[in-house]
Write a protein that holds these residues in place. Structure first.
Motif, mmCIF file in Angstrom:
data_model
loop_
_atom_site.group_PDB
_atom_site.id
_atom_site.type_symbol
_atom_site.label_atom_id
_atom_site.label_comp_id
_atom_site.label_asym_id
_atom_site.label_seq_id
_atom_site.Cartn_x
_atom_site.Cartn_y
_atom_site.Cartn_z
ATOM 1 N N GLY A 2 -3.699 0.810 -8.427
ATOM 2 C CA GLY A 2 -3.928 0.877 -6.981
ATOM 3 C C GLY A 2 -5.413 1.061 -6.689
ATOM 4 N N VAL A 3 -5.885 0.383 -5.680
ATOM 5 C CA VAL A 3 -7.297 0.431 -5.301
ATOM 6 C C VAL A 3 -7.437 1.287 -4.043
ATOM 7 C CG1 VAL A 3 -9.231 -0.980 -4.461
ATOM 8 C CG2 VAL A 3 -7.760 -1.824 -6.298
ATOM 9 N N PHE A 4 -8.391 2.233 -4.083
ATOM 10 C CA PHE A 4 -8.631 3.081 -2.914
ATOM 11 C C PHE A 4 -8.988 2.213 -1.711
ATOM 12 C CE2 PHE A 4 -11.680 5.051 -0.078
ATOM 13 C CZ PHE A 4 -11.023 6.202 0.306
ATOM 14 N N GLU A 50 -9.206 6.617 4.016
ATOM 15 C CA GLU A 50 -8.496 7.879 4.225
ATOM 16 C C GLU A 50 -8.403 8.185 5.709
ATOM 17 O OE1 GLU A 50 -10.850 10.529 1.704
ATOM 18 O OE2 GLU A 50 -11.657 11.483 3.486
ATOM 19 N N ARG A 94 -2.030 10.998 -6.953
ATOM 20 C CA ARG A 94 -3.041 9.945 -6.812
ATOM 21 C C ARG A 94 -3.331 9.311 -8.169
ATOM 22 N NH1 ARG A 94 -8.143 12.344 -3.878
ATOM 23 N NH2 ARG A 94 -8.923 10.289 -4.451
ATOM 24 N N LEU A 101 0.850 -1.191 0.000
ATOM 25 C CA LEU A 101 0.000 0.000 0.000
ATOM 26 C C LEU A 101 0.883 1.237 0.000
ATOM 27 C CD1 LEU A 101 0.169 1.189 3.054
ATOM 28 C CD2 LEU A 101 -1.734 -0.294 3.522
ATOM 29 N N TYR A 124 -3.858 3.717 -1.071
ATOM 30 C CA TYR A 124 -4.128 2.850 -2.217
ATOM 31 C C TYR A 124 -3.402 1.528 -1.980
ATOM 32 C CZ TYR A 124 -6.008 6.743 -4.881
ATOM 33 O OH TYR A 124 -6.782 7.784 -5.304
ATOM 34 N N TRP A 147 -2.455 -2.662 -3.390
ATOM 35 C CA TRP A 147 -2.322 -3.707 -4.414
ATOM 36 C C TRP A 147 -2.249 -5.032 -3.661
ATOM 37 C CZ3 TRP A 147 -0.102 1.016 -4.557
ATOM 38 C CH2 TRP A 147 -0.188 1.753 -5.719
ATOM 39 N N TYR A 197 -0.935 6.466 -8.975
ATOM 40 C CA TYR A 197 -1.233 5.188 -8.315
ATOM 41 C C TYR A 197 -2.471 4.538 -8.928
ATOM 42 C CZ TYR A 197 2.075 7.082 -4.971
ATOM 43 O OH TYR A 197 3.199 7.612 -4.403
ATOM 44 N N GLU A 198 -3.444 5.352 -9.294
ATOM 45 C CA GLU A 198 -4.647 4.796 -9.923
ATOM 46 C C GLU A 198 -4.281 4.192 -11.279
ATOM 47 O OE1 GLU A 198 -7.305 8.149 -9.758
ATOM 48 O OE2 GLU A 198 -7.593 7.905 -7.593
#
Ligand SMILES: CC(C)(COP(=O)(O)OP(=O)(O)OC[C@H]1O[C@@H](n2cnc3c(N)ncnc32)[C@H](O)[C@@H]1OP(=O)(O)O)[C@@H](O)C(=O)NCCC(=O)NCCS
Length: 173
Positions: A142-144, A147, A134, A124, A162, A164, A137-138
């Motif tokens: 990367g998956v949210f 926060e 951001r 992460l 984010y 993986w 990473y997207e």
């Protein structure tokens, strides 16, 4: 030609310089100005000497990206305290002049190889919500995750994670 190689303590000053220049380039208008002005290359170099010279240090592992012997960026990684994602990309910074040339992606691929050597297969990263990185990473899949609020220089800022679950997408090719 861009070279990506493991960093060692001899790189501490170069990494500290990129670190601080990139902080100023990235966080102007996000992080309080006086905090950015007070960043010290000497202090940051000492921190990097500590972590890069001590294999037990949480922040020991890093790669630098260089061109003709000049460090243009770096990535720092290691074990996460998260229960689900075992690895954490602690920091990745490229000088503005070297961004959007595919080097950040190359650094992340090397980090994933480094993680494989540590037996880590998920990772992460935390990024300030206001940081356009951001999108990087997207773009890398990367998956949210969630926060949280952190405090930098007396200002409360939102930070986004984010993750993986599977790092196989980064295998060379
Ligand atoms: C974020 C950062 C490391 C990315 O490195 P980079 O070398 O610029 O990125 P790359 O050129 O390897 O980009 C890889 C892909 O991500 C995309 N990308 C890069 N930055 C992006 C952004 N801000 N938003 C959306 N997509 C982005 C690229 O277009 C590229 O996509 P493609 O392969 O489909 O063409 C770099 O821009 C940087 O250091 N930024 C400032 C510091 C920072 O914010 N670091 C992160 C702190 S958490």
């Amino acid at each position: 030609m861009i070279t990506i190689r493991p960093a060692n303590e001899i790189d501490a000053a170069a990494i500290a310089t990129v670190h601080i220049v990139a902080w100023k380039e990235t966080y102007q208008g996000i992080v309080p100005e006086d905090f950015l002005q007070n960043l010290s290359i000497e202090r940051r170099t000492a921190q990097w000497v500590n972590s890069l010279s001590d294999p037990q240090n949480q922040y020991h592992h890093a790669f630098v990206a260089e061109l003709n012997g000049q460090v243009l960026g770096f990535a720092n990684y290691g074990f996460s305290t998260d229960t689900e994602y075992r690895g954490e990309l602690f920091a990745i910074y490229m000088l503005k002049s070297a961004q959007k040339r595919g080097i950040g992606r190359m650094l992340v691929s090397e980090v994933v190889t480094g993680f494989a050597g540590l037996g880590v297969d998920s990772m992460l990263v935390w990024v300030l919500k206001e940081n356009p990185a951001r999108g990087f990473y997207e773009n890398l899949g990367g998956v949210f995750l969630r926060e949280t609020t952190i405090e930098i220089g007396g200002k409360a800022l939102l930070e986004v994670a984010y993750g993986w679950r599977d790092l196989s997408r980064f295998q060379s090719g």
